[in-house]
Design a protein around this motif. Structure first.
Motif, short mmCIF file in Angstrom:
data_model
loop_
_atom_site.label_atom_id
_atom_site.label_comp_id
_atom_site.label_asym_id
_atom_site.label_seq_id
_atom_site.Cartn_x
_atom_site.Cartn_y
_atom_site.Cartn_z
N SER A 7 0.83 -1.20 0.00
CA SER A 7 0.00 0.00 0.00
C SER A 7 0.88 1.26 0.00
N ARG A 8 0.24 2.41 -0.19
CA ARG A 8 0.96 3.69 -0.26
C ARG A 8 1.74 3.93 1.03
N PRO A 9 3.02 4.37 0.96
CA PRO A 9 3.77 4.55 2.19
C PRO A 9 3.15 5.63 3.09
N THR A 10 3.14 5.37 4.41
CA THR A 10 2.67 6.36 5.38
C THR A 10 3.64 7.53 5.39
N ALA A 11 4.91 7.21 5.25
CA ALA A 11 5.91 8.27 5.30
C ALA A 11 7.11 7.90 4.43
N ASN A 28 15.85 -0.20 12.22
CA ASN A 28 14.82 -0.10 13.27
C ASN A 28 13.52 0.50 12.75
N ILE A 29 13.63 1.51 11.87
CA ILE A 29 12.42 2.13 11.31
C ILE A 29 11.67 1.10 10.46
N LEU A 30 12.39 0.41 9.57
CA LEU A 30 11.73 -0.56 8.70
C LEU A 30 11.13 -1.73 9.48
N GLN A 31 11.77 -2.07 10.61
CA GLN A 31 11.26 -3.17 11.45
C GLN A 31 10.00 -2.76 12.21
N SER A 32 9.91 -1.47 12.57
CA SER A 32 8.90 -1.08 13.57
C SER A 32 7.78 -0.20 13.06
N ILE A 33 7.96 0.48 11.93
CA ILE A 33 6.90 1.41 11.48
C ILE A 33 6.38 0.92 10.13
N PRO A 34 5.12 0.48 10.10
CA PRO A 34 4.57 -0.07 8.87
C PRO A 34 4.52 0.97 7.75
N ASN A 35 4.65 0.49 6.53
CA ASN A 35 4.47 1.32 5.32
C ASN A 35 5.41 2.51 5.19
N THR A 36 6.60 2.41 5.74
CA THR A 36 7.54 3.50 5.52
C THR A 36 8.46 3.13 4.36
N GLU A 37 8.88 4.15 3.62
CA GLU A 37 9.85 3.95 2.54
C GLU A 37 11.10 4.69 3.01
#
Ligand SMILES: Cc1cc2nc3c(=O)[nH]c(=O)nc-3n(C[C@H](O)[C@H](O)[C@H](O)COP(=O)(O)OP(=O)(O)OC[C@H]3O[C@@H](n4cnc5c(N)ncnc54)[C@H](O)[C@@H]3O)c2cc1C
Length: 347
Positions: A7-11, A28-37
Protein backbone atom coordinates in the motif's frame (compact mmCIF):
# COMPACT_ATOMS: atom_id res chain seq x y z
CA UNK A 1 8.16 -7.39 13.64
CA UNK A 2 9.05 -7.21 9.96
CA UNK A 3 6.66 -5.06 7.96
CA UNK A 4 6.22 -5.16 4.22
CA UNK A 5 3.22 -3.73 2.42
CA UNK A 6 2.24 -2.88 -1.15
CA UNK A 7 0.00 0.00 0.00
CA UNK A 8 0.96 3.69 -0.26
CA UNK A 9 3.77 4.55 2.19
CA UNK A 10 2.67 6.36 5.38
CA UNK A 11 5.91 8.27 5.30
CA UNK A 12 8.85 8.71 2.96
CA UNK A 13 11.90 8.89 5.16
CA UNK A 14 15.36 10.21 4.22
CA UNK A 15 18.22 9.29 6.51
CA UNK A 16 21.27 11.45 5.88
CA UNK A 17 24.34 9.49 6.99
CA UNK A 18 25.38 5.91 6.26
CA UNK A 19 27.45 5.11 9.33
CA UNK A 20 26.50 2.96 12.32
CA UNK A 21 23.80 5.42 13.41
CA UNK A 22 22.24 5.89 9.97
CA UNK A 23 21.98 2.15 9.28
CA UNK A 24 20.80 1.30 12.83
CA UNK A 25 17.99 3.84 12.43
CA UNK A 26 17.18 2.49 8.96
CA UNK A 27 16.79 -1.10 10.16
CA UNK A 28 14.82 -0.10 13.27
CA UNK A 29 12.42 2.13 11.31
CA UNK A 30 11.73 -0.56 8.70
CA UNK A 31 11.26 -3.17 11.45
CA UNK A 32 8.90 -1.08 13.57
CA UNK A 33 6.90 1.41 11.48
CA UNK A 34 4.57 -0.07 8.87
CA UNK A 35 4.47 1.32 5.32
CA UNK A 36 7.54 3.50 5.52
CA UNK A 37 9.85 3.95 2.54
CA UNK A 38 13.38 4.60 3.79
CA UNK A 39 16.36 5.93 1.82
CA UNK A 40 19.85 6.38 3.22
CA UNK A 41 21.75 9.22 1.53
CA UNK A 42 25.43 9.35 2.41
CA UNK A 43 28.67 10.67 1.04
CA UNK A 44 30.67 7.79 2.59
CA UNK A 45 29.32 4.26 3.03
CA UNK A 46 30.56 1.08 4.77
CA UNK A 47 33.29 -0.16 4.81
CA UNK A 48 34.71 3.38 4.89
CA UNK A 49 32.77 5.05 7.72
CA UNK A 50 34.15 5.93 11.16
CA UNK A 51 32.64 2.89 12.84
CA UNK A 52 34.09 0.37 10.35
CA UNK A 53 37.52 0.52 11.96
CA UNK A 54 36.32 0.79 15.56
CA UNK A 55 36.91 -2.24 17.76
CA UNK A 56 33.28 -1.79 18.81
CA UNK A 57 33.53 -2.52 22.50
CA UNK A 58 30.15 -1.75 24.05
CA UNK A 59 31.30 0.69 26.71
CA UNK A 60 30.22 4.32 27.28
CA UNK A 61 33.42 6.14 26.12
CA UNK A 62 33.77 9.94 25.81
CA UNK A 63 30.17 11.03 26.00
CA UNK A 64 30.98 14.33 27.73
CA UNK A 65 27.93 15.93 29.38
CA UNK A 66 25.28 13.63 27.90
CA UNK A 67 22.84 12.85 30.72
CA UNK A 68 23.93 9.65 32.46
CA UNK A 69 20.30 8.53 32.60
CA UNK A 70 20.06 8.63 28.78
CA UNK A 71 23.46 6.98 28.32
CA UNK A 72 22.51 4.08 30.60
CA UNK A 73 19.18 3.61 28.82
CA UNK A 74 20.76 3.61 25.33
CA UNK A 75 23.61 1.29 26.33
CA UNK A 76 21.13 -1.08 27.95
CA UNK A 77 19.10 -1.29 24.71
CA UNK A 78 22.27 -2.02 22.71
CA UNK A 79 23.27 -4.71 25.21
CA UNK A 80 19.82 -6.33 24.96
CA UNK A 81 20.16 -6.35 21.16
CA UNK A 82 23.68 -7.87 21.34
CA UNK A 83 22.42 -10.46 23.76
CA UNK A 84 19.58 -11.45 21.40
CA UNK A 85 22.00 -11.55 18.46
CA UNK A 86 24.55 -13.59 20.37
CA UNK A 87 21.94 -16.32 20.77
CA UNK A 88 21.45 -16.64 17.01
CA UNK A 89 23.51 -18.33 14.32
CA UNK A 90 24.23 -14.90 12.81
CA UNK A 91 26.34 -13.57 15.68
CA UNK A 92 29.74 -14.50 14.22
CA UNK A 93 28.96 -13.01 10.80
CA UNK A 94 27.73 -9.84 12.51
CA UNK A 95 30.88 -9.58 14.66
CA UNK A 96 28.97 -9.76 17.94
CA UNK A 97 30.33 -11.69 20.93
CA UNK A 98 30.67 -11.29 24.71
CA UNK A 99 34.02 -9.97 25.90
CA UNK A 100 35.48 -9.53 29.40
CA UNK A 101 38.32 -7.44 30.67
CA UNK A 102 39.76 -4.85 33.01
CA UNK A 103 38.57 -1.23 33.22
CA UNK A 104 40.61 1.13 35.39
CA UNK A 105 38.04 3.08 37.40
CA UNK A 106 40.19 5.83 39.01
CA UNK A 107 37.93 8.78 39.99
CA UNK A 108 35.27 7.93 37.40
CA UNK A 109 32.30 7.72 39.78
CA UNK A 110 29.93 7.32 36.81
CA UNK A 111 31.62 4.02 36.04
CA UNK A 112 30.15 2.43 39.16
CA UNK A 113 26.71 2.75 37.53
CA UNK A 114 27.87 0.48 34.68
CA UNK A 115 27.21 -2.34 37.13
CA UNK A 116 23.51 -1.93 36.32
CA UNK A 117 23.88 -2.27 32.56
CA UNK A 118 26.90 -4.39 31.66
CA UNK A 119 26.73 -8.18 32.00
CA UNK A 120 29.14 -8.08 34.96
CA UNK A 121 31.07 -5.28 36.67
CA UNK A 122 33.04 -6.36 39.75
CA UNK A 123 35.29 -3.84 41.45
CA UNK A 124 38.89 -4.92 42.17
CA UNK A 125 40.81 -3.05 44.90
CA UNK A 126 43.96 -1.05 44.08
CA UNK A 127 45.97 -3.52 46.23
CA UNK A 128 44.80 -6.48 44.20
CA UNK A 129 45.36 -4.62 40.90
CA UNK A 130 48.95 -3.96 41.98
CA UNK A 131 49.44 -7.73 41.85
CA UNK A 132 47.52 -8.32 38.62
CA UNK A 133 48.99 -5.32 36.76
CA UNK A 134 51.74 -3.52 38.68
CA UNK A 135 51.72 -0.47 36.37
CA UNK A 136 48.13 0.36 37.42
CA UNK A 137 47.95 2.20 40.70
CA UNK A 138 44.17 2.33 41.05
CA UNK A 139 41.06 0.33 41.65
CA UNK A 140 39.62 -1.27 38.54
CA UNK A 141 36.68 -3.41 37.53
CA UNK A 142 36.55 -6.76 35.84
CA UNK A 143 33.64 -6.35 33.46
CA UNK A 144 31.83 -8.37 30.83
CA UNK A 145 30.12 -6.66 27.92
CA UNK A 146 29.79 -7.29 24.17
CA UNK A 147 31.90 -6.46 21.17
CA UNK A 148 29.98 -5.21 18.12
CA UNK A 149 32.95 -5.26 15.78
CA UNK A 150 32.74 -2.32 13.39
CA UNK A 151 33.38 -3.76 9.94
CA UNK A 152 31.49 -7.07 10.11
CA UNK A 153 28.61 -5.47 11.99
CA UNK A 154 28.20 -2.64 9.49
CA UNK A 155 28.32 -5.16 6.63
CA UNK A 156 25.60 -7.23 8.34
CA UNK A 157 23.50 -4.14 9.07
CA UNK A 158 23.74 -2.87 5.49
CA UNK A 159 22.58 -6.25 4.19
CA UNK A 160 19.72 -6.33 6.68
CA UNK A 161 18.63 -2.80 5.68
CA UNK A 162 18.54 -3.73 1.99
CA UNK A 163 16.73 -6.99 2.75
CA UNK A 164 13.98 -5.00 4.51
CA UNK A 165 13.56 -2.91 1.35
CA UNK A 166 15.72 0.11 2.27
CA UNK A 167 17.34 2.17 -0.51
CA UNK A 168 20.89 3.52 -0.44
CA UNK A 169 22.25 6.46 -2.47
CA UNK A 170 25.84 7.65 -2.32
CA UNK A 171 25.57 11.44 -2.46
CA UNK A 172 26.66 14.51 -0.51
CA UNK A 173 23.77 16.65 0.75
CA UNK A 174 24.61 20.35 0.92
CA UNK A 175 21.37 21.51 2.52
CA UNK A 176 18.41 19.64 4.02
CA UNK A 177 16.17 21.76 1.76
CA UNK A 178 17.34 19.54 -1.17
CA UNK A 179 15.26 16.74 0.38
CA UNK A 180 12.07 18.63 1.20
CA UNK A 181 10.17 17.96 -2.02
CA UNK A 182 10.73 14.19 -2.00
CA UNK A 183 10.55 13.20 1.68
CA UNK A 184 8.14 13.65 4.63
CA UNK A 185 10.65 13.09 7.45
CA UNK A 186 14.44 13.51 7.61
CA UNK A 187 16.72 11.72 10.09
CA UNK A 188 20.06 13.45 10.50
CA UNK A 189 22.82 10.92 11.36
CA UNK A 190 25.74 12.83 9.88
CA UNK A 191 28.22 12.59 12.79
CA UNK A 192 30.99 15.16 12.21
CA UNK A 193 29.15 16.25 9.03
CA UNK A 194 26.45 17.93 11.16
CA UNK A 195 28.87 20.76 11.83
CA UNK A 196 28.54 21.86 8.20
CA UNK A 197 25.12 20.48 7.23
CA UNK A 198 23.12 22.02 10.09
CA UNK A 199 25.80 24.54 11.17
CA UNK A 200 26.15 22.99 14.60
CA UNK A 201 29.16 24.67 16.18
CA UNK A 202 28.99 22.36 19.19
CA UNK A 203 30.33 19.49 17.05
CA UNK A 204 34.09 18.90 17.31
CA UNK A 205 36.47 16.08 16.35
CA UNK A 206 38.05 13.87 18.99
CA UNK A 207 41.03 12.41 17.13
CA UNK A 208 41.65 8.72 17.74
CA UNK A 209 44.81 6.95 16.59
CA UNK A 210 45.18 3.19 17.04
CA UNK A 211 47.42 0.31 15.97
CA UNK A 212 45.89 -2.97 14.77
CA UNK A 213 48.06 -5.95 15.69
CA UNK A 214 47.93 -9.73 15.71
CA UNK A 215 48.31 -10.96 19.30
CA UNK A 216 46.27 -14.14 19.81
CA UNK A 217 47.56 -14.42 23.40
CA UNK A 218 45.47 -11.34 24.41
CA UNK A 219 42.14 -12.72 25.59
CA UNK A 220 40.77 -9.77 27.62
CA UNK A 221 40.37 -6.02 27.12
CA UNK A 222 42.38 -3.55 29.20
CA UNK A 223 41.27 0.08 29.40
CA UNK A 224 42.92 2.93 31.26
CA UNK A 225 41.41 6.22 30.07
CA UNK A 226 41.96 8.23 33.24
CA UNK A 227 43.99 10.78 31.31
CA UNK A 228 43.21 11.85 27.70
CA UNK A 229 46.91 12.42 27.02
CA UNK A 230 48.16 9.08 28.27
CA UNK A 231 45.13 6.84 27.70
CA UNK A 232 45.86 3.20 26.91
CA UNK A 233 43.47 0.54 25.70
CA UNK A 234 43.87 -2.94 24.31
CA UNK A 235 40.78 -4.57 22.80
CA UNK A 236 40.85 -8.04 21.21
CA UNK A 237 38.30 -8.65 18.45
CA UNK A 238 37.77 -11.67 16.19
CA UNK A 239 41.05 -11.56 14.21
CA UNK A 240 43.05 -8.63 15.55
CA UNK A 241 43.76 -6.60 18.67
CA UNK A 242 43.20 -2.82 18.64
CA UNK A 243 45.83 -0.96 20.65
CA UNK A 244 45.11 2.68 21.46
CA UNK A 245 44.91 5.43 21.76
CA UNK A 246 44.44 9.14 21.66
CA UNK A 247 41.46 11.41 22.43
CA UNK A 248 42.62 14.75 21.05
CA UNK A 249 39.76 17.25 21.08
CA UNK A 250 39.60 19.70 18.17
CA UNK A 251 42.35 17.90 16.21
CA UNK A 252 41.38 17.24 12.55
CA UNK A 253 44.63 15.47 11.55
CA UNK A 254 43.81 12.09 10.01
CA UNK A 255 47.46 11.24 9.29
CA UNK A 256 49.36 8.82 11.51
CA UNK A 257 51.45 10.71 14.06
CA UNK A 258 54.64 8.78 14.78
CA UNK A 259 55.10 10.25 18.27
CA UNK A 260 51.52 9.20 19.16
CA UNK A 261 52.27 5.75 17.76
CA UNK A 262 55.34 5.36 19.96
CA UNK A 263 53.51 6.59 23.08
CA UNK A 264 50.60 4.21 22.40
CA UNK A 265 52.82 1.15 21.98
CA UNK A 266 55.05 2.06 24.97
CA UNK A 267 51.95 2.53 27.17
CA UNK A 268 50.41 -0.77 26.05
CA UNK A 269 53.68 -2.68 26.64
CA UNK A 270 53.96 -1.14 30.12
CA UNK A 271 50.50 -2.55 30.85
CA UNK A 272 51.11 -5.93 29.19
CA UNK A 273 54.87 -6.48 28.53
CA UNK A 274 54.08 -9.53 26.38
CA UNK A 275 52.58 -7.21 23.75
CA UNK A 276 56.11 -6.60 22.45
CA UNK A 277 55.65 -10.03 20.79
CA UNK A 278 52.67 -8.91 18.71
CA UNK A 279 52.72 -8.66 14.91
CA UNK A 280 52.01 -5.20 13.50
CA UNK A 281 49.17 -5.04 10.95
CA UNK A 282 48.30 -1.37 10.33
CA UNK A 283 47.68 2.04 11.85
CA UNK A 284 44.35 3.84 11.77
CA UNK A 285 43.26 7.36 12.61
CA UNK A 286 39.58 8.33 12.93
CA UNK A 287 37.66 11.37 14.10
CA UNK A 288 35.06 10.65 16.78
CA UNK A 289 32.05 12.99 16.34
CA UNK A 290 32.34 14.86 19.66
CA UNK A 291 29.69 17.17 21.08
CA UNK A 292 28.91 18.59 24.52
CA UNK A 293 26.11 16.03 24.54
CA UNK A 294 24.53 13.64 22.04
CA UNK A 295 21.85 15.47 20.01
CA UNK A 296 18.75 13.29 19.79
CA UNK A 297 15.67 15.44 19.26
CA UNK A 298 13.00 16.43 16.76
CA UNK A 299 13.11 19.83 15.09
CA UNK A 300 10.36 21.24 12.86
CA UNK A 301 11.89 22.97 9.84
CA UNK A 302 10.31 24.91 6.96
CA UNK A 303 11.61 24.63 3.41
CA UNK A 304 9.99 26.20 0.33
CA UNK A 305 6.60 26.43 2.07
CA UNK A 306 6.70 22.80 3.30
CA UNK A 307 6.98 21.81 6.95
CA UNK A 308 9.33 18.88 7.58
CA UNK A 309 10.19 17.04 10.79
CA UNK A 310 13.93 16.53 11.18
CA UNK A 311 15.06 14.04 13.82
CA UNK A 312 18.67 14.68 14.78
CA UNK A 313 20.79 11.77 16.01
CA UNK A 314 24.48 12.68 16.10
CA UNK A 315 27.39 13.61 18.37
CA UNK A 316 28.00 10.14 19.87
CA UNK A 317 31.73 10.77 20.47
CA UNK A 318 33.63 7.61 21.34
CA UNK A 319 30.49 5.56 21.88
CA UNK A 320 28.75 5.48 18.51
CA UNK A 321 28.42 1.70 18.40
CA UNK A 322 27.67 1.49 22.11
CA UNK A 323 24.71 3.88 21.89
CA UNK A 324 23.57 2.98 18.36
CA UNK A 325 20.72 0.56 18.97
CA UNK A 326 19.29 2.48 21.95
CA UNK A 327 19.40 5.79 20.07
CA UNK A 328 17.76 4.20 17.01
CA UNK A 329 14.89 3.01 19.23
CA UNK A 330 14.38 6.61 20.45
CA UNK A 331 14.42 7.85 16.84
CA UNK A 332 11.65 5.32 16.08
CA UNK A 333 9.58 6.60 19.06
CA UNK A 334 9.94 10.24 17.93
CA UNK A 335 8.97 9.24 14.40
CA UNK A 336 5.90 7.25 15.53
CA UNK A 337 4.74 10.26 17.58
CA UNK A 338 5.27 12.56 14.61
CA UNK A 339 3.32 10.31 12.22
CA UNK A 340 0.48 9.94 14.76
CA UNK A 341 0.31 13.75 15.22
CA UNK A 342 0.16 14.32 11.47
CA UNK A 343 -2.58 11.70 11.01
CA UNK A 344 -4.69 13.12 13.87
CA UNK A 345 -4.31 16.69 12.57
CA UNK A 346 -5.71 15.51 9.19
CA UNK A 347 -8.83 13.97 10.80
C1 LIG B 1 39.83 5.20 17.22
C2 LIG B 1 38.36 5.04 17.48
C3 LIG B 1 37.91 3.97 18.22
C4 LIG B 1 36.56 3.82 18.52
N1 LIG B 1 36.16 2.75 19.26
C5 LIG B 1 34.86 2.64 19.60
C6 LIG B 1 34.40 1.54 20.40
O1 LIG B 1 35.17 0.64 20.74
N2 LIG B 1 33.08 1.51 20.75
C7 LIG B 1 32.20 2.46 20.35
O2 LIG B 1 31.04 2.39 20.72
N3 LIG B 1 32.59 3.50 19.56
C8 LIG B 1 33.89 3.61 19.19
N4 LIG B 1 34.29 4.67 18.43
C9 LIG B 1 33.32 5.72 18.09
C10 LIG B 1 32.49 5.39 16.87
O3 LIG B 1 33.30 4.92 15.84
C11 LIG B 1 31.71 6.64 16.40
O4 LIG B 1 31.02 7.22 17.49
C12 LIG B 1 30.68 6.24 15.35
O5 LIG B 1 31.33 5.57 14.29
C13 LIG B 1 29.93 7.44 14.82
O6 LIG B 1 28.98 6.93 13.92
P1 LIG B 1 28.00 7.88 13.10
O7 LIG B 1 27.15 6.98 12.28
O8 LIG B 1 27.32 8.83 14.02
O9 LIG B 1 29.00 8.76 12.20
P2 LIG B 1 29.95 8.31 10.99
O10 LIG B 1 30.32 6.90 11.05
O11 LIG B 1 31.05 9.31 10.96
O12 LIG B 1 29.02 8.48 9.74
C14 LIG B 1 28.57 9.73 9.30
C15 LIG B 1 27.84 9.51 7.99
O13 LIG B 1 27.26 10.74 7.58
C16 LIG B 1 27.63 11.00 6.24
N5 LIG B 1 27.57 12.44 6.00
C17 LIG B 1 28.05 13.43 6.78
N6 LIG B 1 27.74 14.61 6.24
C18 LIG B 1 27.06 14.35 5.08
C19 LIG B 1 26.47 15.15 4.08
N7 LIG B 1 26.50 16.47 4.14
N8 LIG B 1 25.84 14.55 3.03
C20 LIG B 1 25.79 13.20 2.95
N9 LIG B 1 26.33 12.38 3.87
C21 LIG B 1 26.95 12.97 4.93
C22 LIG B 1 29.01 10.39 6.12
O14 LIG B 1 29.38 10.25 4.76
C23 LIG B 1 28.77 9.07 6.85
O15 LIG B 1 28.08 8.18 6.02
C24 LIG B 1 35.63 4.80 18.05
C25 LIG B 1 36.07 5.84 17.25
C26 LIG B 1 37.42 5.98 16.96
C27 LIG B 1 37.88 7.12 16.09
Amino acid sequence: MECFSMSRPTAKVAIVGGGINGFSCGVNILQSIPNTEVTILAEVLPPNTTGDNAAGLIFPFAINETKMESVLKWVKETIVFCNQMSLTGEAAAAGIFPQSGFYVVGDDDNALQYKDILLTFDVISAEKMKVIMPSINSKAAFATTYVMEGEPFLAWLTKRFRRYGGNVQQVKIHSLSELSSKYDIIVNCTGMGAKELVQDNEVFPVRGQVIKVKAPFIKHFFIDQRNDLTMTYIIPTSETVTVGGTAQKGNYNVDVDLSDKKRIMDGACRMIPNLKNCTYIRDWVGLRPGRRSVRLEKETMHFNGKTISVIHNYGHGGAGLTLSWGCAKDVVSLMKQDIANKISSRL
